[in-house]
Design an enzyme around this catalytic site. Structure first.
Site, PDB file in Angstrom:
ATOM      1  N   GLU A  30       0.836  -1.201   0.000  1.00 30.36           N
ATOM      2  CA  GLU A  30       0.000   0.000   0.000  1.00 30.36           C
ATOM      3  C   GLU A  30       0.870   1.251   0.000  1.00 30.36           C
ATOM      4  O   GLU A  30       1.708   1.430   0.881  1.00 30.36           O
ATOM      5  CB  GLU A  30      -0.895   0.028   1.238  1.00 30.36           C
ATOM      6  CG  GLU A  30      -1.878  -1.127   1.343  1.00 30.36           C
ATOM      7  CD  GLU A  30      -2.673  -1.094   2.638  1.00 30.36           C
ATOM      8  OE1 GLU A  30      -3.904  -1.123   2.565  1.00 30.36           O
ATOM      9  OE2 GLU A  30      -2.046  -1.041   3.724  1.00 30.36           O
ATOM     10  N   CYS A  31       0.680   2.113  -0.972  1.00 28.43           N
ATOM     11  CA  CYS A  31       1.269   3.443  -1.033  1.00 28.43           C
ATOM     12  C   CYS A  31       2.792   3.409  -0.871  1.00 28.43           C
ATOM     13  O   CYS A  31       3.513   3.169  -1.827  1.00 28.43           O
ATOM     14  CB  CYS A  31       0.615   4.359  -0.001  1.00 28.43           C
ATOM     15  SG  CYS A  31       0.844   6.114  -0.345  1.00 28.43           S
ATOM     16  N   GLY A  32       3.304   3.633   0.330  1.00 30.15           N
ATOM     17  CA  GLY A  32       4.745   3.592   0.521  1.00 30.15           C
ATOM     18  C   GLY A  32       5.331   2.245   0.135  1.00 30.15           C
ATOM     19  O   GLY A  32       6.436   2.166  -0.413  1.00 30.15           O
ATOM     20  N   GLY A  81      -0.613  -0.663  -4.773  1.00 32.70           N
ATOM     21  CA  GLY A  81      -1.380   0.509  -5.172  1.00 32.70           C
ATOM     22  C   GLY A  81      -1.264   1.630  -4.161  1.00 32.70           C
ATOM     23  O   GLY A  81      -0.743   1.442  -3.057  1.00 32.70           O
TER      24      GLY A  81
END
Length: 464
Positions: free
Chosen positions: A338-340, A440
Site C-alpha cells: 500500500e502506497c509507501g 497501489g
C-alpha cells in the site's frame, strides 16, 4: 461482554489546524499519568496521529470512521476496545460537522452520535473575543441528538483575553469552559508534509524524545484544563445501549506465516488489519527493509505505507533486501503493498532532485511532489481477478500521497482496480498486478473489506 456504561468522550475542532491533536495528546497523556487506563481512538483515515495517541496512552490506537464501517461494526470495535480501560478518548478530524457532503455524512459529530458520546470542542481563539460565544451557541444547536458537553479555548493571548472569552461563553451559553490554553512558544512535536513527524524519526532516540514531548504536552493540559471536570463528563456519558458481538469470535488456527515491514520507512498499518490477518490464521513476523539481517522463511509479505522518501538513501543502499524482495515476487509469493510499500516495489524513487533505486518489481517509478497528488476517501472496483480480490469486488479505502506514478510504457501494465472515487495511479486505475504481487496507492481498512484478510491468508496457505 463489555459493560455499556464505560466513560468516553470525543475531542473535536472547528477545522483542521485548531490544535485539537496537540490537545488530544496532552489530555490523553495527562489522564494516563493520573493513573487511569486510557483507550485511544482516532476518527478518520489517519496513521500518524493514531500512532502518537497510542504512544501517549501506552496502548494501540484504533481508527473509527463511518465511511469505512457500518454502524454495528463501528460500535462493536469501539465497545470491545473501550471496555479494556477506564476511559476512552476519541480524537475527531477536520471540523466538527465536516463530512463528505452538505449533510455532514461521516463527520465527527456523526461519529459522536453513533457512540452516544459527549463532545468537547477545541476552539482556536486567535484574534477573537465575544464571537466565541456565538460559535459555541451555534455548534450546540446546529444538529439534533448532539451533546456538546464543553469547550476548551486554545491559543489565548493572556489573562485578560481568557477572562473575556470565558465570561462571553458563560453569559450567552450554558456550555462549560473546561480550559483555556495559552499560545505555545514552540510545538514539542514538529510537523511536515503529512502532519506530525512520527516518533520513529523524532531524533536519534525517537521513543525517548517522543515520550518527553508527550509529557510536556501533559504538563500543559494539567496546568490549563480542568481534568476532573473532563473526567466527570466522560463518566456521565449516556448509556451506550446494546453492544454488537465481537468482530472475530472464532479465530482460525495458524496456517501461514506473513511478514510485515515495520521500521522507519514503512509503518502505516491499521491495528485491525493486522488482527484480521491473525484471526484468519496468519502468524505475523515484523521485518525491516533498512536492516541487512536475513529474513526468516515466509509464505506472504505485507508492505504498508509510510515515508520511503525520507528513508530513500538507506533503502537504496540495502541492495541485498531489495533483491530479496524482488525474488520473492518473481517466485510468486503473495505480496500486498500500500502506497509507501508500492513506492518501494517500483524501479526507482525520485526525491529532492535525486533518484534512488528500489526493488524493481514493477517497471514504473515514483516522483515526489510538493503538493498532494491524491487525497481523500476512495472507492474502487476490481476489474481483474487476483489472489486478493475477485473481479466485481468493490473496495472502499483512502489515499494520501505526495508522489505520482510515472510509467514509460503504460500499456504494458496490468491494473486490477478501476477507481470509482479517488485518483489512484494512472488514468483512474490503481492496484498494479505482477504475478501474485498487488501494489497501489489505495489504503484499505480490513473491516471495510472483510474478504481481504481471508483471501490473503488462503493464498499464502495454498502456496505453502
Amino acid at each position: 461482554m463489555p459493560n455499556s456504561t464505560f466513560p468516553r468522550l470525543v475531542l473535536a475542532g472547528l477545522s483542521g489546524g485548531t490544535g485539537k491533536t496537540i490537545l488530544s495528546l496532552g489530555l490523553t497523556r495527562a489522564l494516563s499519568r493520573s493513573g487511569r487506563s486510557v483507550v485511544p481512538f482516532k476518527k478518520g483515515p489517519d496513521y500518524i496521529d493514531a500512532a502518537w495517541l497510542g504512544l501517549a496512552a501506552g496502548r494501540a490506537c484504533s481508527n473509527l470512521d463511518p465511511y469505512f464501517l457500518d454502524r454495528d461494526t463501528l460500535r462493536s470495535l469501539f465497545a470491545h476496545r473501550a471496555a479494556q480501560g477506564d476511559i476512552a478518548v476519541v480524537e475527531g478530524n477536520r471540523g466538527l460537522f465536516d463530512g463528505m457532503d452538505e449533510q455532514g455524512s461521516c463527520s465527527t459529530a456523526e461519529l459522536a452520535r453513533q457512540l452516544s458520546a459527549p463532545v468537547i470542542l477545541a476552539i482556536d481563539c486567535t484574534k477573537m473575543t465575544r464571537t466565541v460565544a456565538a460559535i459555541v451557541a451555534g455548534c450546540a444547536a446546529f444538529e439534533e441528538d448532539f451533546h456538546l458537553a464543553g469547550v476548551i479555548l486554545n491559543r489565548t493571548a493572556g489573562e485578560r483575553h481568557r477572562s473575556i472569552l470565558r465570561r462571553s461563553i458563560e453569559t450567552h451559553t450554558d456550555i462549560p469552559v473546561l480550559g483555556a490554553l495559552p499560545k505555545l512558544g514552540e510545538n514539542p512535536i514538529p510537523e511536515r508534509h503529512m502532519g506530525l513527524v512520527p516518533d520513529q524519526e523524532f531524533g536519534s532516540e525517537g521513543y525517548e524524545t517522543g515520550q518527553k514531548a508527550l509529557d510536556a504536552l501533559a504538563c500543559v493540559a494539567e496546568e490549563w484544563t480542568d481534568l476532573d471536570a473532563i473526567v466527570r463528563i466522560a463518566e456521565q456519558a449516556a448509556d451506550f445501549g446494546s453492544i454488537p458481538a465481537p468482530l472475530w469470535p472464532n479465530p482460525k488456527s495458524r496456517r501461514a506465516r506473513i511478514g510485515y515491514v515495520l521500521d522507519a520507512a514503512l509503518w502505516f498499518y491499521y491495528q485491525e488489519n493486522l488482527e484480521a490477518l491473525e484471526h484468519a490464521g496468519a502468524e505475523l513476523v515484523p521485518l525491516s527493509l533498512l536492516s541487512d539481517t536475513p529474513w526468516p522463511e515466509l509464505d506472504g509479505l505485507y508492505l504498508g505505507g509510510g515515508f520511503p522518501e525520507t528513508m530513500a538513501e538507506p533503502l537504496a543502499a540495502n541492495e541485498s533486501i531489495r533483491n530479496h524482495v524482488r525474488k520473492l515476487s518473481e517466485k510468486g509469493m503473495p505480496i500486498y503493498a500500500e502506497c509507501g510499500g508500492f513506492m518501494y516495489l517500483c524501479e526507482a524513487l525520485e526525491f529532492e532532485g535525486r533518484t534512488y533505486p528500489m526493488a524493481g518489481v514493477f517497471p514504473v517509478r515514483t516522483q515526489f511532489c510538493p503538493r498532494p497528488q491524491g487525497l481523500g476517501y476512495t472507492r474502487a472496483e476490481a476489474v481483474l481477478d487476483s489472489v486478493f480480490y475477485a473481479r466485481g469486488d468493490v473496495i472502499s479505502g483512502h489515499e494520501f500521497h505526495y508522489s505520482l506514478c510515472v510509467a514509460e510504457v503504460p500499456g504494458d501494465l496490468s491494473f486490477s482496480l478501476k477507481m470509482l472515487r479517488g485518483k489512484g495511479m494512472l488514468d483512474g486505475h490503481d492496484g498494479l498486478i505482477m504475478r501474485n504481487t498487488f501494489a497501489g496507492y489505495n489504503h484499505i481498512h480490513a473491516l471495510a473489506v472483510p474478504q481481504w484478510a481471508e483471501n490473503f491468508v488462503s493464498a499464502c496457505t495454498a502456496r505453502r
